[in-house]
Write a protein that holds these residues in place. Structure first.
Motif, PDB file in Angstrom:
ATOM      1  N   ALA A  25       0.355  -0.725   0.497  1.00 25.38           N
ATOM      2  CA  ALA A  25      -0.450   0.319  -0.238  1.00 25.38           C
ATOM      3  C   ALA A  25       0.620   1.305  -0.088  1.00 25.38           C
ATOM      4  O   ALA A  25       0.452   2.094  -0.966  1.00 25.38           O
ATOM      5  CB  ALA A  25      -0.694  -0.317   1.418  1.00 25.38           C
ATOM      6  N   ALA A  26       1.644   0.966   0.447  1.00 27.02           N
ATOM      7  CA  ALA A  26       2.256   2.198   0.606  1.00 27.02           C
ATOM      8  C   ALA A  26       3.527   2.576  -0.198  1.00 27.02           C
ATOM      9  O   ALA A  26       3.969   3.860  -0.991  1.00 27.02           O
ATOM     10  CB  ALA A  26       3.632   1.799   2.273  1.00 27.02           C
ATOM     11  N   ARG A  27       3.815   1.371  -0.906  1.00 28.39           N
ATOM     12  CA  ARG A  27       4.479   2.214  -2.456  1.00 28.39           C
ATOM     13  C   ARG A  27       2.859   2.524  -3.506  1.00 28.39           C
ATOM     14  O   ARG A  27       3.084   3.075  -4.668  1.00 28.39           O
ATOM     15  CB  ARG A  27       4.436   0.485  -2.897  1.00 28.39           C
ATOM     16  N   LEU A  28       2.038   2.232  -3.675  1.00 29.14           N
ATOM     17  CA  LEU A  28       1.222   2.420  -4.389  1.00 29.14           C
ATOM     18  C   LEU A  28       0.736   3.515  -3.845  1.00 29.14           C
ATOM     19  O   LEU A  28       0.120   4.654  -4.411  1.00 29.14           O
ATOM     20  CB  LEU A  28       0.036   1.001  -4.009  1.00 29.14           C
ATOM     21  N   PHE A  29       0.514   4.035  -3.254  1.00 28.51           N
ATOM     22  CA  PHE A  29       0.390   5.688  -1.759  1.00 28.51           C
ATOM     23  C   PHE A  29       1.149   6.405  -3.360  1.00 28.51           C
ATOM     24  O   PHE A  29       0.760   7.294  -3.468  1.00 28.51           O
ATOM     25  CB  PHE A  29       0.005   5.692  -0.984  1.00 28.51           C
ATOM     26  N   ARG A  30       2.368   6.184  -2.679  1.00 27.92           N
ATOM     27  CA  ARG A  30       3.735   6.733  -3.041  1.00 27.92           C
ATOM     28  C   ARG A  30       3.738   7.027  -4.480  1.00 27.92           C
ATOM     29  O   ARG A  30       3.656   8.288  -5.238  1.00 27.92           O
ATOM     30  CB  ARG A  30       4.956   6.393  -2.627  1.00 27.92           C
ATOM     31  N   GLU A  31       3.757   6.202  -5.439  1.00 27.48           N
ATOM     32  CA  GLU A  31       3.501   6.148  -6.778  1.00 27.48           C
ATOM     33  C   GLU A  31       2.383   7.030  -7.449  1.00 27.48           C
ATOM     34  O   GLU A  31       2.158   7.629  -8.248  1.00 27.48           O
ATOM     35  CB  GLU A  31       3.941   4.918  -7.347  1.00 27.48           C
ATOM     36  N   ARG A  36      -6.542   8.292  -5.298  1.00 30.31           N
ATOM     37  CA  ARG A  36      -6.294   7.537  -6.392  1.00 30.31           C
ATOM     38  C   ARG A  36      -5.690   6.397  -6.875  1.00 30.31           C
ATOM     39  O   ARG A  36      -5.812   4.935  -7.730  1.00 30.31           O
ATOM     40  CB  ARG A  36      -4.963   8.215  -7.835  1.00 30.31           C
ATOM     41  N   THR A  37      -5.551   6.130  -5.121  1.00 29.64           N
ATOM     42  CA  THR A  37      -5.135   4.120  -5.074  1.00 29.64           C
ATOM     43  C   THR A  37      -6.619   3.583  -4.815  1.00 29.64           C
ATOM     44  O   THR A  37      -7.362   4.414  -3.825  1.00 29.64           O
ATOM     45  CB  THR A  37      -3.657   4.270  -4.413  1.00 29.64           C
ATOM     46  N   THR A  38      -6.684   2.379  -4.816  1.00 35.84           N
ATOM     47  CA  THR A  38      -7.676   1.743  -5.035  1.00 35.84           C
ATOM     48  C   THR A  38      -8.283   0.692  -4.283  1.00 35.84           C
ATOM     49  O   THR A  38      -6.447   0.203  -4.011  1.00 35.84           O
ATOM     50  CB  THR A  38      -8.966   1.102  -6.648  1.00 35.84           C
ATOM     51  N   VAL A  39      -8.292  -0.006  -3.546  1.00 36.75           N
ATOM     52  CA  VAL A  39      -8.536  -1.044  -2.308  1.00 36.75           C
ATOM     53  C   VAL A  39      -8.663  -1.997  -3.212  1.00 36.75           C
ATOM     54  O   VAL A  39      -7.433  -2.859  -3.178  1.00 36.75           O
ATOM     55  CB  VAL A  39      -9.571  -1.488  -1.711  1.00 36.75           C
ATOM     56  N   ARG A  40      -8.998  -2.260  -4.198  1.00 36.18           N
ATOM     57  CA  ARG A  40      -8.729  -3.944  -5.052  1.00 36.18           C
ATOM     58  C   ARG A  40      -7.275  -3.164  -5.764  1.00 36.18           C
ATOM     59  O   ARG A  40      -6.762  -5.046  -6.169  1.00 36.18           O
ATOM     60  CB  ARG A  40      -9.043  -3.047  -6.777  1.00 36.18           C
ATOM     61  N   GLN A  41      -6.587  -2.122  -5.976  1.00 34.30           N
ATOM     62  CA  GLN A  41      -4.845  -3.016  -6.798  1.00 34.30           C
ATOM     63  C   GLN A  41      -4.688  -3.028  -5.820  1.00 34.30           C
ATOM     64  O   GLN A  41      -3.922  -3.877  -5.824  1.00 34.30           O
ATOM     65  CB  GLN A  41      -4.456  -0.643  -7.034  1.00 34.30           C
ATOM     66  N   ILE A  42      -4.565  -2.495  -4.268  1.00 40.94           N
ATOM     67  CA  ILE A  42      -4.267  -2.586  -3.540  1.00 40.94           C
ATOM     68  C   ILE A  42      -3.682  -4.379  -3.477  1.00 40.94           C
ATOM     69  O   ILE A  42      -3.048  -4.950  -2.875  1.00 40.94           O
ATOM     70  CB  ILE A  42      -4.394  -1.794  -1.887  1.00 40.94           C
ATOM     71  N   ALA A  43      -4.849  -5.167  -3.379  1.00 42.52           N
ATOM     72  CA  ALA A  43      -5.438  -6.338  -3.044  1.00 42.52           C
ATOM     73  C   ALA A  43      -4.767  -7.158  -4.101  1.00 42.52           C
ATOM     74  O   ALA A  43      -3.370  -8.040  -3.690  1.00 42.52           O
ATOM     75  CB  ALA A  43      -6.853  -6.814  -3.134  1.00 42.52           C
ATOM     76  N   ASN A  44      -5.080  -6.762  -4.957  1.00 45.82           N
ATOM     77  CA  ASN A  44      -4.327  -7.458  -6.508  1.00 45.82           C
ATOM     78  C   ASN A  44      -2.007  -7.151  -6.554  1.00 45.82           C
ATOM     79  O   ASN A  44      -2.029  -8.524  -5.974  1.00 45.82           O
ATOM     80  CB  ASN A  44      -5.083  -6.726  -7.700  1.00 45.82           C
TER      81      ASN A  44
END
Length: 212
Positions: A25-31, A36-44
């Motif tokens: 999640a930290a990687r996605l939040f930073r990128e 713009r980061t969704t729960v589905r993206q984190i789950a995937n």
């Protein structure tokens, strides 16, 4: 608007899953940014179904809050470990500055998220995060107060302003530091120490003036 949650309840997640979820999640939040980061993206990214992630963290905001709590706890631990063996208050502050810089610039994305995404929290979540932040800032307030009581810092210096400016300068390094760049972490810490201390420490001339 994000769902408001009972933040007195801990996420239902074991240590291994927690580490994986917070790391991804930290990687996605930073990128991508938190919004713009969704729960589905984190789950995937974690190899989980969205429902499985929801069981562990009821909402995306709960992930962000837990991440920030972990980041603050890691920072506190690093500073305490660096300063615990030191008795001299000036050197203790110097070590605290270095420990803060080393932790902040360690490459762990959760520290970037802590600095730049905390405003995404709302309501009880923001209050909980600010309470954790205040716990860390109180440690710095104690360090500075000790220096002033022992006569190292000039009497007219406002300690609250000094703390805010000092931590602000340390945290801003994260916006421009590059690993392998012109300056090392140690050099940056020493520069912050030198600049702050040259402006607030009692000099020999000050001592003569105060005793006159």
């Amino acid at each position: 608007m994000s769902q408001l949650l009972p933040y007195t309840e801990k996420p239902r997640v074991d240590a291994a899953d927690r580490a994986l979820i917070l790391t991804e999640a930290a990687r996605l939040f930073r990128e991508n940014g938190y919004e713009r980061t969704t729960v589905r993206q984190i789950a995937n990214a974690c190899g989980l179904l969205p429902g499985s992630l929801h069981y562990r963290y009821p909402a995306k905001e709960a992930i962000l809050l837990d991440m920030m709590k972990v980041a603050i706890e890691l920072t506190i631990r690093a500073v305490l470990e660096a300063t615990a063996p030191i008795n001299d208050p000036l050197q203790k502050l110097r070590a605290a500055i270095q420990a803060h810089i080393q932790t902040l610039l360690s490459g762990n994305n959760i520290f970037y998220v802590l600095l730049f995404e905390w405003r995404s929290l709302s309501g009880e979540a923001r209050e909980a995060m600010l309470a954790e932040r205040d716990r860390y800032e109180n440690y710095w307030a104690t360090l500075l107060d000790t220096l002033k009581v022992k006569g190292y810092i000039r009497p007219e210096v406002d300690l609250d302003m000094l703390r805010l400016i000092g931590l602000g300068a340390l945290n801003w390094v994260a916006t421009w530091y590059r690993e392998g760049g012109r300056y090392t972490k140690e050099q940056i810490g020493e520069m912050v120490w030198t600049v702050l201390m040259s402006g607030v420490l009692v000099t020999q001339r000050d001592q003569e003036g105060y005793s006159a």
